[in-house]
Design a protein around this motif. Structure first.
Motif, mmCIF file in Angstrom:
data_model
loop_
_atom_site.group_PDB
_atom_site.id
_atom_site.type_symbol
_atom_site.label_atom_id
_atom_site.label_comp_id
_atom_site.label_asym_id
_atom_site.label_seq_id
_atom_site.Cartn_x
_atom_site.Cartn_y
_atom_site.Cartn_z
ATOM 1 N N TRP A 124 6.680 6.895 6.229
ATOM 2 C CA TRP A 124 7.869 7.820 6.161
ATOM 3 C C TRP A 124 7.987 9.308 6.373
ATOM 4 N N GLU A 125 6.690 9.789 6.073
ATOM 5 C CA GLU A 125 6.329 11.224 6.613
ATOM 6 C C GLU A 125 6.493 11.319 7.992
ATOM 7 N N LYS A 126 5.883 10.376 8.794
ATOM 8 C CA LYS A 126 5.605 10.420 10.370
ATOM 9 C C LYS A 126 7.243 10.224 10.849
ATOM 10 N N ILE A 127 8.142 9.536 10.253
ATOM 11 C CA ILE A 127 9.517 9.398 10.670
ATOM 12 C C ILE A 127 10.573 10.389 9.712
ATOM 13 N N ASP B 166 0.735 -1.115 -0.057
ATOM 14 C CA ASP B 166 -0.170 -0.042 -0.078
ATOM 15 C C ASP B 166 0.785 1.325 0.024
ATOM 16 N N LYS B 167 1.102 1.852 -1.258
ATOM 17 C CA LYS B 167 2.093 2.728 -1.189
ATOM 18 C C LYS B 167 1.557 4.239 -0.615
ATOM 19 N N VAL B 168 0.286 4.257 -0.311
ATOM 20 C CA VAL B 168 -0.301 5.455 0.748
ATOM 21 C C VAL B 168 0.091 5.169 2.113
ATOM 22 N N HIS B 169 -0.020 3.914 2.337
ATOM 23 C CA HIS B 169 0.440 3.569 3.917
ATOM 24 C C HIS B 169 1.787 3.851 4.089
ATOM 25 N N CYS B 170 2.515 3.216 3.130
ATOM 26 C CA CYS B 170 4.128 3.450 3.341
ATOM 27 C C CYS B 170 4.416 5.103 3.296
#
Length: 318
Positions: free
Chosen positions: A119-122, A111-115
């Motif tokens: 990444w944005e969160k970290i 799931d590219k969106v989940h991924c």
């Protein structure tokens, strides 16, 4: 690794496997044909290393019944069939160990969106994006970013992808992408160089720079065209190459992936890297990138297959 050492590893693996390997290939996804090619290549590599394997097409209703007689599976399924965690979950239910990432990591990476949210969160850099619906503001998205690339969030091999420069193109691309999954996203276009980094175990392999005359590295450039250029060494300075490898490894680890995989990355004209996606079961065809990277690291195709299998057996013991 010397040929003698590799042969010793093959003999040890053969004894640890307690029988033939179930080689899963084909399936129902849009990447079925590529999976059949990957599976055949892996089959021939295992055969060359005297490791018995049986090809099992998961498109057949009795695949799980057939797999149940094995102890270990090599997953060569691409797209939803082998990369969303469902096959992994079925194998775990019947006690089979298998190559590559586990259930949760496979589902996240697919799931590219989940991924991208992970990444944005970290604070791992990835292009800005928006999830698309029938009511999306096509004009506003183009006004904000200019050029975007439309992607089905849970498909691979660039299937269903398109570039849009106008609101009309964006709306049309969304309609074309919808058949490949309920979730479609538009991602800000990054103008610059494209790289891919294969991960084997806990180590990134030499990056490959991709050059194509197709506008972007699409399905045709990946599997059909003969003029796609694969550059390795990739041409980056030693410092930038290490930065790229560490970013790819961090992205891989952040999703919980293990064993092997591939991370795709863009570099803009200012030199900044941006993560695109993680592939948990990358292609293993004559055009595929992980075998190219492995070759640059001194591993033949058969040695690479052996290493993937060895990593999965070691994981199963832990």
């Amino acid at each position: 690794m010397s040929n003698e050492m590799i042969n010793d590893v093959a003999q040890l693996l053969a004894s640890q496997l307690q029988g033939p390997v179930a080689l899963l290939l084909g399936g129902h996804s849009a990447e079925r044909e590529i999976s059949l090619q990957s599976g055949e290549a892996v089959y021939q590599a295992l055969k060359a290393k005297n490791i018995a394997a049986e090809k099992i097409d998961t498109k057949n209703d009795d695949w799980l019944e057939r797999v149940a007689k094995f102890k270990h599976a090599f997953i060569a399924l691409h797209g939803g069939d082998g990369e969303n965690g469902n096959v992994q979950a079925e194998l775990e239910k019947i006690g089979l160990s298998y190559t590559g990432s586990g259930v949760a990591a496979s589902a996240k990476a697919m799931d590219k969106v989940h991924c991208k949210k992970i990444w944005e969160k970290i604070n791992l850099s990835t292009p800005s994006f928006v999830e698309l619906t029938e009511d999306s503001d096509w004009v506003g998205i183009i006004q904000q970013w200019g050029t975007v690339i439309i992607k089905p969030a849970t498909e691979g091999s660039s299937i269903g992808m398109a570039v849009a420069n106008t609101a009309e193109q964006l709306a049309a691309a969304y309609q074309q992408a919808k058949p490949y999954g309920s979730l479609v996203m538009a991602e800000q276009w990054v103008s610059g160089a494209e790289f891919t980094v294969a991960i084997l175990g806990d180590k990134p392999l030499p990056p490959i720079k991709l050059e194509t005359d197709h506008g972007f590295y699409n399905y045709d450039a990946k599997y059909i065209a003969e003029d796609t250029r694969y550059i390795c060494p990739c041409g980056l300075s030693a410092e930038k190459e290490q930065e790229l490898q560490q970013l790819a490894l961090a992205a891989f680890d952040s999703v919980g992936c293990k064993g092997w995989g591939r991370v795709d990355v863009m570099q803009n004209e200012q030199g900044q890297f941006y993560l695109l996606e993680v592939n948990t079961v990358p292609g293993m065809t004559s055009h595929s990138l992980v075998p190219m990277a492995a070759k640059a690291a001194g591993l033949s195709f058969a040695d690479l297959v052996l290493k993937i299998l060895q990593l999965s057996i070691a994981e199963a013991k832990n």
